[in-house]
Design a protein around this motif. Structure first.
Motif, PDB file in Angstrom:
ATOM      1  N   LYS A  45      29.565  92.165  63.638  1.00  0.00           N
ATOM      2  CA  LYS A  45      28.329  92.171  62.865  1.00  0.00           C
ATOM      3  C   LYS A  45      27.296  93.100  63.504  1.00  0.00           C
ATOM      4  O   LYS A  45      27.218  93.214  64.732  1.00  0.00           O
ATOM      5  N   SER A 105      18.853  92.013  60.528  1.00  0.00           N
ATOM      6  CA  SER A 105      18.485  90.979  59.552  1.00  0.00           C
ATOM      7  C   SER A 105      18.079  91.685  58.266  1.00  0.00           C
ATOM      8  O   SER A 105      17.138  92.476  58.262  1.00  0.00           O
ATOM      9  N   SER A 110      24.165  90.598  60.507  1.00  0.00           N
ATOM     10  CA  SER A 110      24.237  89.338  61.250  1.00  0.00           C
ATOM     11  C   SER A 110      23.436  88.230  60.593  1.00  0.00           C
ATOM     12  O   SER A 110      23.709  87.043  60.807  1.00  0.00           O
ATOM     13  N   GLU A 111      22.426  88.599  59.807  1.00  0.00           N
ATOM     14  CA  GLU A 111      21.538  87.601  59.216  1.00  0.00           C
ATOM     15  C   GLU A 111      20.995  88.122  57.895  1.00  0.00           C
ATOM     16  O   GLU A 111      20.726  89.315  57.747  1.00  0.00           O
ATOM     17  N   ILE A 170      25.993  80.352  50.999  1.00  0.00           N
ATOM     18  CA  ILE A 170      25.802  79.621  52.255  1.00  0.00           C
ATOM     19  C   ILE A 170      27.013  78.741  52.539  1.00  0.00           C
ATOM     20  O   ILE A 170      27.513  78.678  53.666  1.00  0.00           O
ATOM     21  N   GLY A 202      29.894  80.393  54.111  1.00  0.00           N
ATOM     22  CA  GLY A 202      29.727  80.831  55.496  1.00  0.00           C
ATOM     23  C   GLY A 202      28.898  82.085  55.690  1.00  0.00           C
ATOM     24  O   GLY A 202      28.816  82.599  56.813  1.00  0.00           O
ATOM     25  N   TRP A 203      28.285  82.558  54.632  1.00  0.00           N
ATOM     26  CA  TRP A 203      27.431  83.738  54.789  1.00  0.00           C
ATOM     27  C   TRP A 203      26.202  83.368  55.622  1.00  0.00           C
ATOM     28  O   TRP A 203      25.663  82.270  55.479  1.00  0.00           O
ATOM     29  N   PRO A 204      25.747  84.263  56.513  1.00  0.00           N
ATOM     30  CA  PRO A 204      24.631  83.952  57.439  1.00  0.00           C
ATOM     31  C   PRO A 204      23.269  84.037  56.752  1.00  0.00           C
ATOM     32  O   PRO A 204      22.398  84.822  57.142  1.00  0.00           O
ATOM     33  N   ARG A 220      19.633  82.486  55.546  1.00  0.00           N
ATOM     34  CA  ARG A 220      18.576  81.503  55.760  1.00  0.00           C
ATOM     35  C   ARG A 220      17.647  81.578  54.558  1.00  0.00           C
ATOM     36  O   ARG A 220      17.049  82.623  54.299  1.00  0.00           O
ATOM     37  N   GLU A 242      16.895  89.217  64.163  1.00  0.00           N
ATOM     38  CA  GLU A 242      17.690  90.259  64.811  1.00  0.00           C
ATOM     39  C   GLU A 242      16.818  91.423  65.284  1.00  0.00           C
ATOM     40  O   GLU A 242      15.668  91.558  64.848  1.00  0.00           O
TER      41      GLU A 242
END
Length: 269
Positions: A3, A7, A30-31, A51, A54-56, A58, A80
């Protein structure tokens, strides 16, 4: 898959039809920060489905603060070292995804990167790689830039340091609105821009009212290369000229009404 230390941050409301492909193009990030301002369609369910896979992601819920305020809030949530601004109806093309590792490995004196964007034109598709919109700052080191909250529309990151242009790759903008809907959008944005300029005390002149739309058209059609896209490119450039005209006309009328409020004086005519 390794990754990238990036972000992505997205603001959205009722973007169910577009957001999925945007997220899919961020697989190397990564985010992913998503700030929703009250969606009533299936946007939230769509985000939750990613989500659960498993996707990062928020997800934040935030009352609308205006374009700049909303994006600043989203930027502040990024964790990040690099932060990437992307809209729900945008996607990274393959060359940009390939170039990203090189961009985030830049020396410390470079704090951000400007990235081109290619629109999707009805009747044509995405413009060719060499037919791009102006490059805007999209990738910024965390803590080295923030939004100008005074900007009501066409908001951008104000960097604290050196910014370069990405040599390859583009964001793909997929929101193919028919002209009926696009003009409504240009009307909305021109109102925001005119109100902002009026509040700043800016004035328009007759020459600017007359020539600003023409200059806007020529820049899009010839400098940006929309002439290569046939009738679809001509319509896109003309739509930009309409936005420029509406902005200047609204600013003029706001000034005129301040100087001389409307009054029905038919009785003395």
């Amino acid at each position: 898959m390794t990754k990238l230390p990036v972000s992505a941050f997205i603001i959205c409301q009722n973007e169910e039809a577009y957001l999925g492909n945007c997220i899919e193009s961020l697989a190397e990030f990564s985010e992913i920060i998503i700030v929703d301002s009250g969606s009533t369609d299936g946007t939230i369910a769509l985000i939750q489905s990613y989500i659960e896979k498993g996707w990062p992601i928020r997800l934040f819920h935030e009352t609308w603060r205006g374009y700049a305020g909303q994006k600043q809030f989203a930027l502040e949530q990024c964790g990040e070292p690099w932060c990437f601004n992307i809209d729900s109806d945008e996607r990274l093309d393959a060359p940009l995804r390939k170039l990203l590792p090189e961009l985030v490995a830049a020396p410390q004196e470079i704090v951000g990167w400007r990235v081109a964007r290619r629109p999707y034109l009805i009747g044509y598709g995405y413009t060719p790689e060499h037919v791009q919109e102006r490059k805007n700052l999209r990738l910024i080191r965390k803590g080295r830039g923030r939004y100008d909250l005074a900007q009501a529309v066409h908001e951008g990151i104000v960097p604290d340091g050196r910014v370069e242009k990405a040599g390859k790759g583009s964001l793909l903008h997929y929101r193919p609105l028919i002209i009926d809907e696009q003009i409504l959008k240009e009307n909305k944005y021109s109102t925001l821009k005119a109100d902002q300029q009026f509040a700043e005390g800016k004035r328009t002149k007759v020459l600017k009212l007359v020539f600003s739309p023409l200059i806007y058209f020529l820049r899009l059609y010839f400098k940006n290369g929309l002439w290569r896209c046939g009738v679809s490119g001509f319509i896109e450039a003309m739509t930009g000229a309409v936005y420029a005209f509406l902005t200047q006309a609204k600013l003029y009328q706001r000034q005129a009404l301040k100087r001389r409020p409307n009054q029905d004086d038919a009785s003395v005519r």
